[in-house]
Design an enzyme around this catalytic site. Structure first.
Site, short mmCIF file in Angstrom:
data_model
loop_
_atom_site.label_atom_id
_atom_site.label_comp_id
_atom_site.label_asym_id
_atom_site.label_seq_id
_atom_site.Cartn_x
_atom_site.Cartn_y
_atom_site.Cartn_z
N GLU A 179 -8.67 5.14 1.76
CA GLU A 179 -7.49 5.79 1.18
C GLU A 179 -7.89 6.98 0.30
OE1 GLU A 179 -5.08 3.07 -1.06
OE2 GLU A 179 -3.43 4.49 -1.33
N ASP A 211 5.18 1.41 -0.33
CA ASP A 211 5.95 0.94 -1.50
C ASP A 211 7.32 1.62 -1.53
OD1 ASP A 211 3.72 -0.54 -2.48
OD2 ASP A 211 2.92 1.27 -3.40
#
Ligand SMILES: [Zn+2]
Length: 338
Positions: A204, A286
């Site tokens: 990431e 999210d």
């Protein structure tokens, strides 16, 4: 050259393999829970957005964590957890998401409290999914956080593995740098032997250590999928490994911009990964916390990332095939071919 995505993104049957349950919520529901438990949540949208969401890049990691902690405190008890879960599933189904894998961290929700325990939390989540009664295949992934001491991580793994009939997968998440995954190898081997799918947050961050995490995830932890993984784009040998092992990436473009994984959406390598032959999927990470939803993320894939309608359909088909949810269960809710 290519047709546009179906007239309405809304109507497109969508998938989400990478969605953190704790980051799914309605503002109004948090206000109602907050009022009930004595943790008032601002009604003013701008204040709520500033203090609870990460809807634009934050000035510091601390500011980002503070917002998430405020939200976490509202996953307070069994009624709150059950309601928030039901609404997460309903909200996804309302946008024609047909396949949703929700992941959560038992110790993150529990935080430093004695109650509710893992069993109660998990039971409330399962009840919330049942309550939704929506035309959507839902699977749960249990998260082990990289930052946990090995003994604590072992307890979470034991819980997930002992509930392998109601989890579909296991994940390793949280701070990638300085917390290598190989120390958890034994836990993931046991999870895999219990029939759980393995997905690992890795790659990431634009650092060599983060790319090393992708290699370790595949070679040591037996990853079936990688959460994010976008920064393999800088390493041809790693791309070759991911392609050869046919490990799909759970890409979450808005998340990558908001957390600073990429400097802006134009810098996101989604298209280059497709062109390199990497299996890719579109996910929210999210959603409510980032002020996005499923339709907006698919819209972004088309408008900002330059994916064709065929690319998007291919991502959906890839997600469907790579899901940890039983294929018969998916077909039951989503009989049409993509
Ligand atoms: Zn994630």
């Amino acid at each position: 050259m290519t047709s546009s995505v179906p007239a309405s993104i809304q109507d497109l049957p969508k998938t989400d393999l990478h969605c953190h349950l704790e980051a799914c919520f309605r503002h109004k529901t948090l206000m109602e829970i907050g009022a009930r438990i004595g943790k008032p949540v601002p009604a003013d949208t701008a204040t709520f957005r500033r203090d609870y969401l990460v809807a634009e890049p934050k000035e510091s990691l601390e500011a980002m964590i503070a917002g998430f902690d405020r939200v976490r405190a509202l996953w307070h008890d069994v009624p709150a957890i059950r309601r928030l879960t039901r609404e997460a599933v309903e909200d996804a189904a309302a946008q024609n998401v047909r396949l949703l894998e929700l992941r959560y961290s038992p110790d993150f929700i529990q935080h430093d409290r004695a109650t509710p325990g893992f069993d109660e939390i998990h039971g409330a989540i399962l009840d919330g999914i049942s309550d939704a009664a929506a035309p959507i295949a839902v699977g749960l992934i249990g998260i082990i956080r990289r930052t946990l001491p090995l003994q604590e991580a072992g307890k979470v793994a034991d819980f997930i593995i002992s509930n392998a009939d109601t989890f579909v997968g296991i994940d390793l998440a949280d701070q990638e740098i300085d917390f290598p995954g190989h120390q958890f190898a034994e836990l993931f081997e046991r999870a895999k032997n219990a029939g759980l799918g393995v997905t690992i947050h890795a790659g990431e961050i634009s650092l060599e250590e983060s790319r090393r995490n992708v290699r370790d995830a595949i070679e040591i932890l037996g990853a079936d999928r990688i959460g994010h993984g976008l920064h393999i784009i800088q390493d041809p040998a790693l791309i070759e490994l991911v392609v050869r092992h046919e490990v799909p990436l759970e890409l979450c473009p808005s998340s990558n911009v908001l957390t600073g994984s990429v400097p802006n959406i134009d810098a996101h390598p989604f298209r280059q990964l497709i062109d390199a032959g990497v299996k890719t999927t579109i996910n929210t990470d999210d959603p409510a916390l980032f002020g996005i939803d499923w339709a907006s993320e698919y819209q972004l894939a088309e408008s900002a990332l330059g994916l064709s309608a065929d690319n998007i359909r291919h991502c959906i088909a890839t997600a469907r095939a790579a899901s940890f949810i039983d294929q018969a269960e998916i077909n039951r809710h989503w009989p049409d071919a993509v």
